[in-house]
Motif scaffolding. Sequence first.
Motif, mmCIF file in Angstrom:
data_model
loop_
_atom_site.group_PDB
_atom_site.id
_atom_site.type_symbol
_atom_site.label_atom_id
_atom_site.label_comp_id
_atom_site.label_asym_id
_atom_site.label_seq_id
_atom_site.Cartn_x
_atom_site.Cartn_y
_atom_site.Cartn_z
ATOM 1 N N MET A 291 -7.944 -9.075 0.018
ATOM 2 C CA MET A 291 -6.771 -9.646 -0.632
ATOM 3 C C MET A 291 -7.262 -10.313 -1.914
ATOM 4 O O MET A 291 -8.131 -11.178 -1.873
ATOM 5 N N LEU A 292 -6.726 -9.866 -3.052
ATOM 6 C CA LEU A 292 -7.165 -10.365 -4.354
ATOM 7 C C LEU A 292 -5.979 -10.995 -5.069
ATOM 8 O O LEU A 292 -4.839 -10.540 -4.910
ATOM 9 N N ALA A 293 -6.264 -12.018 -5.887
ATOM 10 C CA ALA A 293 -5.154 -12.815 -6.417
ATOM 11 C C ALA A 293 -4.477 -12.207 -7.637
ATOM 12 O O ALA A 293 -3.252 -12.168 -7.713
ATOM 13 N N ILE B 115 5.227 -7.093 -0.539
ATOM 14 C CA ILE B 115 4.623 -7.368 -1.848
ATOM 15 C C ILE B 115 3.349 -6.543 -2.023
ATOM 16 O O ILE B 115 2.521 -6.479 -1.111
ATOM 17 N N GLU B 116 3.183 -5.957 -3.214
ATOM 18 C CA GLU B 116 1.965 -5.198 -3.542
ATOM 19 C C GLU B 116 1.462 -5.648 -4.907
ATOM 20 O O GLU B 116 2.247 -5.803 -5.840
ATOM 21 N N ARG B 117 0.143 -5.826 -5.026
ATOM 22 C CA ARG B 117 -0.397 -6.320 -6.299
ATOM 23 C C ARG B 117 -0.687 -5.206 -7.304
ATOM 24 O O ARG B 117 -0.764 -5.450 -8.489
ATOM 25 N N ASP C 65 1.957 -11.285 -6.288
ATOM 26 C CA ASP C 65 0.764 -11.836 -5.647
ATOM 27 C C ASP C 65 1.124 -12.412 -4.281
ATOM 28 O O ASP C 65 1.806 -13.436 -4.193
ATOM 29 N N GLY C 66 0.631 -11.738 -3.251
ATOM 30 C CA GLY C 66 0.928 -12.139 -1.880
ATOM 31 C C GLY C 66 0.422 -13.523 -1.504
ATOM 32 O O GLY C 66 0.883 -14.098 -0.518
ATOM 33 N N PHE C 67 -0.538 -14.075 -2.261
ATOM 34 C CA PHE C 67 -0.998 -15.442 -1.960
ATOM 35 C C PHE C 67 0.154 -16.432 -2.086
ATOM 36 O O PHE C 67 0.136 -17.496 -1.480
ATOM 37 N N GLY D 192 0.826 -1.208 0.000
ATOM 38 C CA GLY D 192 0.000 0.000 0.000
ATOM 39 C C GLY D 192 0.858 1.254 0.000
ATOM 40 O O GLY D 192 1.744 1.421 -0.836
ATOM 41 N N SER D 193 0.605 2.133 0.970
ATOM 42 C CA SER D 193 1.341 3.403 1.074
ATOM 43 C C SER D 193 2.777 3.223 1.543
ATOM 44 O O SER D 193 3.584 4.137 1.434
ATOM 45 N N GLY D 194 3.079 2.073 2.159
ATOM 46 C CA GLY D 194 4.418 1.852 2.717
ATOM 47 C C GLY D 194 4.536 2.280 4.173
ATOM 48 O O GLY D 194 5.604 2.166 4.775
HETATM 49 N N1 SAH Z 1 0.151 -1.809 4.729
HETATM 50 C C1 SAH Z 1 -0.586 -0.855 3.938
HETATM 51 C C2 SAH Z 1 -2.051 -1.218 3.871
HETATM 52 C C3 SAH Z 1 -2.592 -1.004 2.511
HETATM 53 S S1 SAH Z 1 -4.193 -1.700 2.198
HETATM 54 C C4 SAH Z 1 -0.374 0.553 4.427
HETATM 55 O O1 SAH Z 1 0.151 0.737 5.547
HETATM 56 O O2 SAH Z 1 -0.663 1.501 3.703
HETATM 57 C C5 SAH Z 1 -3.773 -3.329 1.633
HETATM 58 C C6 SAH Z 1 -2.965 -3.446 0.367
HETATM 59 O O3 SAH Z 1 -2.936 -4.828 0.014
HETATM 60 C C7 SAH Z 1 -3.521 -2.710 -0.829
HETATM 61 O O4 SAH Z 1 -2.571 -1.810 -1.324
HETATM 62 C C8 SAH Z 1 -3.802 -3.831 -1.839
HETATM 63 O O5 SAH Z 1 -3.568 -3.453 -3.193
HETATM 64 C C9 SAH Z 1 -2.839 -4.909 -1.385
HETATM 65 N N2 SAH Z 1 -3.176 -6.280 -1.827
HETATM 66 C C10 SAH Z 1 -4.401 -6.837 -1.981
HETATM 67 N N3 SAH Z 1 -4.292 -8.119 -2.399
HETATM 68 C C11 SAH Z 1 -2.950 -8.367 -2.519
HETATM 69 C C12 SAH Z 1 -2.185 -9.506 -2.908
HETATM 70 N N4 SAH Z 1 -2.760 -10.651 -3.286
HETATM 71 N N5 SAH Z 1 -0.839 -9.409 -2.918
HETATM 72 C C13 SAH Z 1 -0.217 -8.247 -2.549
HETATM 73 N N6 SAH Z 1 -0.896 -7.141 -2.164
HETATM 74 C C14 SAH Z 1 -2.232 -7.195 -2.143
#
Ligand code: SAH
Length: 217
Positions: free
Chosen positions: A212-214, A112-114, A139-141, A94-96
Amino acid sequence: MTLSGDDYRSQGARRKLVQELRNKGITAASVLEAIGQVPRHMFFEDTALRLHAYEDKPFPIGCGQTISQPFTVAFQTQLLEVRRGDRVLEVGTGSGYQTAVLAAMGAKVWSIERHRPLFLSTRSRLESMGYKASLYHGDGFLGLPGYAPYDRILVTCGAPFVPEPLVDQLRAGGVLVIPVGEGPVQRMVRIRRAEDHSVSREEHGDFRFVPMLADRQ
Ligand code: SAH
């Protein structure tokens, strides 16, 4: 007024936020210290929202995603029991902001960010702020098997189930914190992998995360 760098005003607002988190039950000194250090307002794309950065609320960060509420960040980080030098995998950069909190605690972080646009903008943000973390678009899965095993794994999006690869990538003695649930509300789950590799599971209340999306975008 917009806040850009880190000045006395944002430092003061952070001290108040830390006190608020203490009042809400966060006790881990290392977590409170990190939240007191990391300038959350600098993780907001929308400068108008920066004024609200030290309120205990989630905010939009683009791509339909959100920066988690500070209490949620503190709660998850406390459950994770991060120690200086730990190898930590984060799913959902996300934002980091959460990444920076982990780095400020002395963890070595992979994240990891999708969403590719978020991955790119957050990578340059963390670099310019001087936080060291290894960011990946993926993909975080699947976790990040190339750097496994990890001492700690933190998922910051709502998972429909606990992905097996994440449990597999935990070191013996490791901890995985993951919000689990298919609807709008998830249970905060903590999974420990014991030295004999047996796995135990506890639940720690209800939270709301973006899903969480794949498929990566
Ligand atoms: N830790 C972040 C939270 C962001 S919200 C922060 O502090 O800002 C959650 C994030 O998970 C989103 O950016 C979304 O795009 C990401 N996400 C959703 N499914 C994911 C996946 N399968 N793999 C990696 N990132 C994923």
